[in-house]
Design an enzyme around this catalytic site. Structure first.
Site, short mmCIF file in Angstrom:
data_model
loop_
_atom_site.label_atom_id
_atom_site.label_comp_id
_atom_site.label_asym_id
_atom_site.label_seq_id
_atom_site.Cartn_x
_atom_site.Cartn_y
_atom_site.Cartn_z
N ARG A 187 27.91 37.13 61.57
CA ARG A 187 26.99 37.77 60.62
C ARG A 187 27.60 39.04 60.03
NH1 ARG A 187 22.30 38.64 63.64
NH2 ARG A 187 23.03 40.75 64.00
N TYR A 213 16.51 43.56 34.18
CA TYR A 213 16.35 42.13 34.48
C TYR A 213 14.94 41.92 35.05
CZ TYR A 213 17.47 37.73 36.97
OH TYR A 213 17.49 36.45 37.45
N ASP A 260 23.07 47.45 37.47
CA ASP A 260 23.31 46.01 37.39
C ASP A 260 24.41 45.82 36.34
OD1 ASP A 260 23.27 43.28 36.80
OD2 ASP A 260 21.14 43.10 37.27
N LYS A 273 27.02 34.54 38.12
CA LYS A 273 27.37 34.42 36.72
C LYS A 273 28.89 34.28 36.56
CE LYS A 273 22.97 34.83 36.20
NZ LYS A 273 22.23 36.06 36.04
C1 LIG Z 1 20.99 36.39 36.73
C2 LIG Z 1 20.90 37.84 36.84
C3 LIG Z 1 20.62 38.45 38.07
C4 LIG Z 1 20.24 37.65 39.29
O1 LIG Z 1 21.24 36.82 39.77
P1 LIG Z 1 20.83 35.57 40.68
O2 LIG Z 1 22.09 35.20 41.34
O3 LIG Z 1 20.28 34.53 39.75
O4 LIG Z 1 19.80 36.06 41.65
C5 LIG Z 1 20.63 39.82 38.14
N1 LIG Z 1 20.87 40.56 37.05
C6 LIG Z 1 21.15 40.02 35.85
C7 LIG Z 1 21.41 40.92 34.70
C8 LIG Z 1 21.15 38.65 35.71
O5 LIG Z 1 21.37 38.13 34.50
#
Ligand SMILES: *Cc1c(COP(=O)(O)O)cnc(C)c1O
Length: 392
Positions: free
Chosen positions: A59, A112, A184, A209
């Site tokens: 972990r 987001y 983010d 992404k």
């Molecule tokens: C998709 C996204 C997230 C979340 O990612 P997940 O892996 O789908 O939880 C966070 N911030 C932004 C800007 C995003 O486009």
């Protein structure tokens, strides 16, 4: 000089190719093994109790997770990196690592959607006060600070609406008030925006992404500055967060080609954005890489590239139904959430009351596009077919 110190001075593509790789540890194999594990065995009680062995229990990490965390720490110029099960999980652990009951957090109005949901539900339930700020606020964010403001949560460009922000100005105010800056940074990735270098303390990526880049796994990453690292390490460990080695490996694999993929996404998206800006059906293209965009000056000052995601607004006379006809006619563009994979995607933008500090955009319906790695002539032809369906 250690290998990682010398690699840090090299170009981006070189760093992505070599970061976190230690073939000498794995019989010379180029990539680290995918370590499926829970238990780690010790040779004797003395070793077990001394804490001297590298790994204790899976972990807390294994050679696969270490390889990705080390590579990202080098890329982000971070004191340390921790992995999360998704991008949203990376946002939530970053915020939990620096907020306590009685604290106040300032969150960009362009955050987001699920980040906002986490703040409205979990953070508020834990006794954290939440306010939203106009992404254009810059140094003016000072007026929104309270004595108990402990963090600012930024995102640039903003989700769905793509506003840029003056991150260094916001970070200067936050640091003077002893608050941390969480960002983010999924859109630009650390390749195109050096978040920590611009004052961010917790740089979050939805690795789902571009890092993974092939729409086949989910992962989140948090890179911490010196001042934020002890809190992140503690909270991540206390929550028992762990990511399976196969998904970690997919992120490591994606990392090696990130620079070439991003360059192509950037070129393709800029070409399509410029083409869309000339269309009579389009009122506005929301892409900070375009000279006409209100965020262009900041983007040019702070970012070294743009990726494949942007939005555009139809002119007022286009109805919701016509915009759906446009989307339904697309063949290369999949209709689907997420983005950052090799393929083109589209969604109708629905803000549904998700702006409280700034006016909701007015005008025609808006569409978000992710421009993939297809040939741009084919992407244009697909969009042309969409415009034809809109008029039909
Ligand atoms: C998709 C996204 C997230 C979340 O990612 P997940 O892996 O789908 O939880 C966070 N911030 C932004 C800007 C995003 O486009």
């Amino acid at each position: 000089m250690s290998a990682s110190q010398s690699n840090r001075a090299r170009g981006l593509a070189t760093r992505l190719t070599h970061a976190g790789r230690k073939p000498e540890d794995f019989h010379g194999f180029v990539n680290p093994p995918v370590v499926h594990a829970s238990t780690v065995l010790f040779p004797d009680c003395a070793t077990m109790l001394s804490g001297g062995q590298t790994y204790h229990y899976a972990r807390r990490g294994n050679p696969t997770t270490d390889a990705l965390e080390e590579a990202l720490a080098e890329l982000e110029g971070a004191a340390g990196v921790r992995l999360a099960a998704s991008g949203l999980n990376a946002v939530s652990v970053a915020l939990l690592s620096c907020l306590s009951s009685g604290d106040h957090v300032l969150i960009t109005d362009s955050a987001y959607g699920p980040t906002r949901h986490f703040a409205e539900t979990t953070l508020k339930r834990l006794g954290v006060a939440v306010d939203y700020y106009d992404p254009a606020v810059g140094a003016g964010i000072e007026a929104l600070f309270r004595p108990n403001t402990r963090a600012v949560m930024t995102e640039a460009p903003g989700s769905l609406t793509f506003e840029m922000q003056d991150i260094p100005a916001i970070a200067e105010v936050a640091h003077a008030r002893d608050a941390l800056v969480v960002m983010d940074n999924t859109w630009a990735t650390p390749c195109f925006f050096d978040a920590i270098g611009h004052g961010v303390d917790l740089s979050v990526q939805a690795g789902t992404k571009y890092l993974i880049g092939h729409s086949d796994a989910m992962l989140g990453t948090v890179a911490a500055s010196e001042r934020a690292w002890p809190g992140l390490k503690e909270t991540h460990g206390a929550l028992g967060m762990h990511v399976g080695p196969d998904d970690v490996y997919l992120a490591l694999r994606g990392l090696r080609t990130l620079e070439v993929r991003l360059r192509r996404h950037m070129e393709n998206a800029l070409e399509i954005a410029r083409w869309l800006a000339e269309r009579p059906e389009v009122a506005r293209v929301r892409h900070p890489g375009l000279e006409s965009d209100p965020g262009h000056a900041i983007w040019k000052r702070d970012f070294t590239g743009a990726t494949g995601l942007f939005a555009f607004d139809f002119i007022d006379s286009v109805s919701e139904a016509q915009s759906h006809a446009f989307l339904d006619a697309l063949e290369l563009f999949g209709l689907g959430y997420s983005w950052g994979g090799f393929e083109s995607l589209a969604i109708p933008v629905r803000l549904k009351g998700a702006r409280t500090a700034t006016p909701m955009p007015t005008g025609g319906p808006s569409v978000r596009l992710h421009i993939g790695l297809e040939d741009t002539a084919d992407i244009r032809a697909d969009l042309e077919a969409g415009f034809a369906a809109l008029k039909a």
